[in-house]
Design an enzyme around this catalytic site. Sequence first.
Site, PDB file in Angstrom:
ATOM      1  N   CYS A 113       0.815  -1.228   0.000  1.00 25.15           N
ATOM      2  CA  CYS A 113       0.000   0.000   0.000  1.00 25.15           C
ATOM      3  C   CYS A 113       0.846   1.275   0.000  1.00 25.15           C
ATOM      4  CB  CYS A 113      -0.971   0.002   1.175  1.00 25.15           C
ATOM      5  SG  CYS A 113      -2.045  -1.426   1.192  1.00 25.15           S
ATOM      6  N   HIS A 246      -2.859   7.255   2.591  1.00 30.25           N
ATOM      7  CA  HIS A 246      -3.342   5.983   2.035  1.00 30.25           C
ATOM      8  C   HIS A 246      -4.767   5.742   2.514  1.00 30.25           C
ATOM      9  CE1 HIS A 246      -3.875   1.927   0.969  1.00 30.25           C
ATOM     10  NE2 HIS A 246      -3.627   1.413   2.165  1.00 30.25           N
ATOM     11  N   ASN A 276     -10.005  -0.059   0.222  1.00 27.08           N
ATOM     12  CA  ASN A 276      -8.546   0.055   0.184  1.00 27.08           C
ATOM     13  C   ASN A 276      -8.052  -0.530  -1.146  1.00 27.08           C
ATOM     14  OD1 ASN A 276      -5.786  -0.254   0.489  1.00 27.08           O
ATOM     15  ND2 ASN A 276      -5.903  -1.091   2.559  1.00 27.08           N
TER      16      ASN A 276
END
Length: 319
Positions: A113, A246, A276
């Site tokens: 990520c 993020h 996500n």
Amino acid sequence: MYSRIAGTGSYLPDKVLTNADLERMVDTTDEWIVTRTGIRERRIAAEGQMASDLALEASRRALDAAGVSASDVDLVIVATTTPDMVFPSTACILQSKLGIAGGAPAFDVQAVCSGFVYAMAIADLFMRAGKAKYALVVGAEVYSRILDWNDRSTCVLFGDGAGAVVLKPGPDPGILSTHLHADGGHHHILSVPGQVCRGGVTGHPFVVMDGGAVFRFAVKVLAEVAEEALAANSMERSQIDWLIPHQANIRIIEATARKLHVPMERVVVTVERHGNTSAASVALALDEAVRDGRIRPGQNVMLQGVGGGFTWGAVLVRM
Ligand code: COA
């Protein structure tokens, strides 16, 4: 020479998977997902749609926005955890799909990520060293392929998508500074512990996660790396016009913003619609806020990644 963001683009697959859909698949509720994560829906790639396909659409949009021809791109970096295949890299496949295969470097970055932030930092170094003029930096993921759709503790959290930026040179930054970190001692709290081996898959080819440990680690390092980036540029927190962390979980985003004393009005949040999207998430959020006019030329934007590894980092950029 410095590197400047000349254009952004993003792409989301058509298929929407809502929390109500997930209620029919696993023992969960819309209320649990929204209160714990802020996520309401996510996108799922069609059968056969690969990371390079999502990357291609996002790249075309970024190139259009930048007014840069694909043939001028002399560096392609794709951040992905879900590459099309073991090799060649998704970046090489993207280069070919863009019709620009012809000798310029193309490679993938695997920092989960944090991937987009890592890729931006690497591209910036190429540009500053005079090794690239027009860099295409992409985050693209088909996370739906590495989720166990029977595991409610992970399958509700992620989605598919891609975001891209085109960097071009300029006499002023642009990217003010980049800050990358990793601590492999935490590799076990978020992983896909499987591999292709002798014609089969060994281990567990789906996301496994210690959610609480990930949560605590993420909040701590996102605040730390933001302070590090500000100090490196002798800037105050109040000079951050936009924070783009993020997009994993609204509670991680809110806790980070609180620690940095950045009001939520200056934080770009897309997690409720995308879930996500790992390496794509920061690029997707950046593109959305550029296109809807929130982010304007001259503003300071803090991009932040955190993810498996553990990896984390920040890119402070003047638009
Ligand atoms: N629906 C309903 N219940 C669920 C669930 C779901 N989708 N997923 C897990 N649960 C249950 C668990 O089984 C557990 O039940 P138990 O207490 O009976 O064992 C309980 O919910 C855990 O609840 P709670 O402790 O309140 O969860 P939480 O506040 O820690 O939230 C996460 C869980 C995963 C949302 C949170 O830890 C988190 O966001 N972590 C970070 C995840 C992340 O962002 N990862 C990627 C980083 S790059």
